[in-house]
Design a protein around this motif. Sequence first.
Motif, mmCIF file in Angstrom:
data_model
loop_
_atom_site.group_PDB
_atom_site.id
_atom_site.type_symbol
_atom_site.label_atom_id
_atom_site.label_comp_id
_atom_site.label_asym_id
_atom_site.label_seq_id
_atom_site.Cartn_x
_atom_site.Cartn_y
_atom_site.Cartn_z
ATOM 1 N N MET A 136 0.849 -1.188 0.000
ATOM 2 C CA MET A 136 0.000 0.000 0.000
ATOM 3 C C MET A 136 0.888 1.242 0.000
ATOM 4 O O MET A 136 2.080 1.157 0.286
ATOM 5 C CB MET A 136 -0.955 0.010 1.208
ATOM 6 N N SER A 137 0.307 2.373 -0.323
ATOM 7 C CA SER A 137 1.079 3.611 -0.398
ATOM 8 C C SER A 137 1.131 4.305 0.957
ATOM 9 O O SER A 137 0.310 4.053 1.838
ATOM 10 C CB SER A 137 0.451 4.552 -1.427
ATOM 11 N N MET A 138 2.088 5.203 1.120
ATOM 12 C CA MET A 138 2.175 5.990 2.339
ATOM 13 C C MET A 138 0.946 6.885 2.500
ATOM 14 O O MET A 138 0.456 7.111 3.608
ATOM 15 C CB MET A 138 3.444 6.840 2.331
ATOM 16 N N LYS A 139 0.431 7.382 1.386
ATOM 17 C CA LYS A 139 -0.756 8.220 1.441
ATOM 18 C C LYS A 139 -1.944 7.440 1.992
ATOM 19 O O LYS A 139 -2.686 7.933 2.850
ATOM 20 C CB LYS A 139 -1.088 8.760 0.046
ATOM 21 N N SER A 140 -2.126 6.203 1.516
ATOM 22 C CA SER A 140 -3.224 5.371 2.013
ATOM 23 C C SER A 140 -3.044 5.057 3.490
ATOM 24 O O SER A 140 -4.003 5.060 4.258
ATOM 25 C CB SER A 140 -3.300 4.067 1.210
ATOM 26 N N MET A 141 -1.796 4.791 3.882
ATOM 27 C CA MET A 141 -1.507 4.505 5.289
ATOM 28 C C MET A 141 -1.817 5.714 6.153
ATOM 29 O O MET A 141 -2.418 5.599 7.224
ATOM 30 C CB MET A 141 -0.030 4.125 5.420
ATOM 31 N N GLU A 142 -1.437 6.885 5.692
ATOM 32 C CA GLU A 142 -1.655 8.116 6.442
ATOM 33 C C GLU A 142 -3.140 8.388 6.627
ATOM 34 O O GLU A 142 -3.574 8.876 7.673
ATOM 35 C CB GLU A 142 -0.984 9.280 5.717
ATOM 36 N N GLU A 143 -3.942 8.051 5.616
ATOM 37 C CA GLU A 143 -5.382 8.273 5.695
ATOM 38 C C GLU A 143 -6.059 7.336 6.688
ATOM 39 O O GLU A 143 -7.085 7.680 7.283
ATOM 40 C CB GLU A 143 -6.004 8.111 4.307
ATOM 41 N N VAL A 144 -5.504 6.153 6.878
ATOM 42 C CA VAL A 144 -6.087 5.171 7.792
ATOM 43 C C VAL A 144 -5.787 5.513 9.244
ATOM 44 O O VAL A 144 -6.613 5.314 10.133
ATOM 45 C CB VAL A 144 -5.555 3.751 7.462
ATOM 46 N N LEU A 145 -4.615 6.050 9.521
ATOM 47 C CA LEU A 145 -4.180 6.308 10.889
ATOM 48 C C LEU A 145 -4.847 7.555 11.470
ATOM 49 O O LEU A 145 -5.043 8.542 10.753
ATOM 50 C CB LEU A 145 -2.663 6.488 10.925
ATOM 51 N N PRO A 146 -5.202 7.543 12.764
ATOM 52 C CA PRO A 146 -5.778 8.736 13.401
ATOM 53 C C PRO A 146 -4.814 9.916 13.354
ATOM 54 O O PRO A 146 -3.663 9.802 13.776
ATOM 55 C CB PRO A 146 -6.022 8.280 14.850
ATOM 56 N N ALA A 147 -5.266 11.032 12.838
ATOM 57 C CA ALA A 147 -4.388 12.191 12.647
ATOM 58 C C ALA A 147 -3.895 12.777 13.955
ATOM 59 O O ALA A 147 -2.856 13.440 13.994
ATOM 60 C CB ALA A 147 -5.116 13.262 11.844
ATOM 61 N N ASN A 148 -4.631 12.557 15.048
ATOM 62 C CA ASN A 148 -4.211 13.111 16.334
ATOM 63 C C ASN A 148 -3.204 12.221 17.063
ATOM 64 O O ASN A 148 -2.732 12.559 18.145
ATOM 65 C CB ASN A 148 -5.427 13.347 17.228
ATOM 66 N N ARG A 149 -2.855 11.078 16.458
ATOM 67 C CA ARG A 149 -1.912 10.162 17.093
ATOM 68 C C ARG A 149 -0.668 9.905 16.247
ATOM 69 O O ARG A 149 0.362 9.472 16.772
ATOM 70 C CB ARG A 149 -2.588 8.821 17.388
ATOM 71 N N PHE A 150 -0.752 10.151 14.950
ATOM 72 C CA PHE A 150 0.371 9.887 14.052
ATOM 73 C C PHE A 150 0.663 11.128 13.218
ATOM 74 O O PHE A 150 -0.246 11.896 12.895
ATOM 75 C CB PHE A 150 0.065 8.711 13.130
ATOM 76 N N ILE A 151 1.921 11.285 12.869
ATOM 77 C CA ILE A 151 2.292 12.448 12.070
ATOM 78 C C ILE A 151 3.425 12.072 11.120
ATOM 79 O O ILE A 151 4.317 11.288 11.464
ATOM 80 C CB ILE A 151 2.711 13.632 12.971
ATOM 81 N N ARG A 152 3.381 12.648 9.954
ATOM 82 C CA ARG A 152 4.420 12.408 8.964
ATOM 83 C C ARG A 152 5.567 13.375 9.210
ATOM 84 O O ARG A 152 5.352 14.597 9.340
ATOM 85 C CB ARG A 152 3.858 12.599 7.561
ATOM 86 N N VAL A 153 6.779 12.850 9.287
ATOM 87 C CA VAL A 153 7.952 13.691 9.546
ATOM 88 C C VAL A 153 8.924 13.713 8.374
ATOM 89 O O VAL A 153 9.908 14.442 8.399
ATOM 90 C CB VAL A 153 8.703 13.214 10.817
ATOM 91 N N HIS A 154 8.617 12.911 7.381
ATOM 92 C CA HIS A 154 9.501 12.793 6.227
ATOM 93 C C HIS A 154 8.688 12.159 5.105
ATOM 94 O O HIS A 154 7.664 11.501 5.358
ATOM 95 C CB HIS A 154 10.714 11.915 6.585
ATOM 96 N N ARG A 155 9.110 12.353 3.895
ATOM 97 C CA ARG A 155 8.413 11.726 2.770
ATOM 98 C C ARG A 155 8.263 10.223 2.962
ATOM 99 O O ARG A 155 7.266 9.620 2.559
ATOM 100 C CB ARG A 155 9.188 12.017 1.481
#
Length: 248
Positions: free
Chosen positions: A182-201
């Motif tokens: 799966m893509s990082m974008k799809s993974m990011e959409e699944v994870l709760p935004a208040n618990r996970f954050i992207r720090v790098h591409r």
Amino acid sequence: MRLTCVIIDDEPLAVSLLESYVLKTPFLELKGKYSSAIEALGALSADPVDLLFLDIQMPDLTGLEFSRVVNENTRIIFTTAFEQYALDSYKVNALDYLLKPISYPDFLQSATKALQWYELVKGGGLREKISVPAKSEPETIFIKTECKLVQIELSKILYIEGLKDYVKIYLADQPCPILSLMSMKSMEEVLPANRFIRVHRSFIVQPENIKVIERNRIVFGKEYIPISDSYKQKFLDFLAERSLLPKI
């Protein structure tokens, strides 16, 4: 809740098998079966269904090509004899794929996934049945890895690393990461935004599990996760809001 469905496959035996599976699954209603995507095109344009069981490798118009023109509200479960098509099925946002020869337990699992998708995303019916508050956040997610679904506790995720079309999920209690197509974008959409954050591409982290930040890098044991300039301020703001640290 019942889902209307259609079977499209150029192999008569495959159609017969899938039809028998649909008929003995209480929440599925068969609306048609077709030997080619072109044959089904007109019918589905006039009367869309909830779910397609769609063969990938067909003459004239492949299942992948056909999936790009079906109604956007129709979910697709691909059927294929070739595992390498799994990557392509994810690219067109298929709900699942079934590898031939298809057993009824595998079929039922995919069909149930479709039912849950409609109940949760469209109607919210499943939440009401199991008395889960509408705004409650999940504590686990299901990830497909090696042709099976694995349930992961969100609290145990340290970080996720992106590798082209795959992600590696690193857990606190496992020495080896879980690899998923799966893509990082799809993974990011699944994870709760208040618990996970992207720090790098290529990296998503869970700040709750961070122990050390050193020289613009997040330290997980012997691994160092870089914080890129494009994500740095957002990450610092995120930490400041949750740890009472001053913004830098």
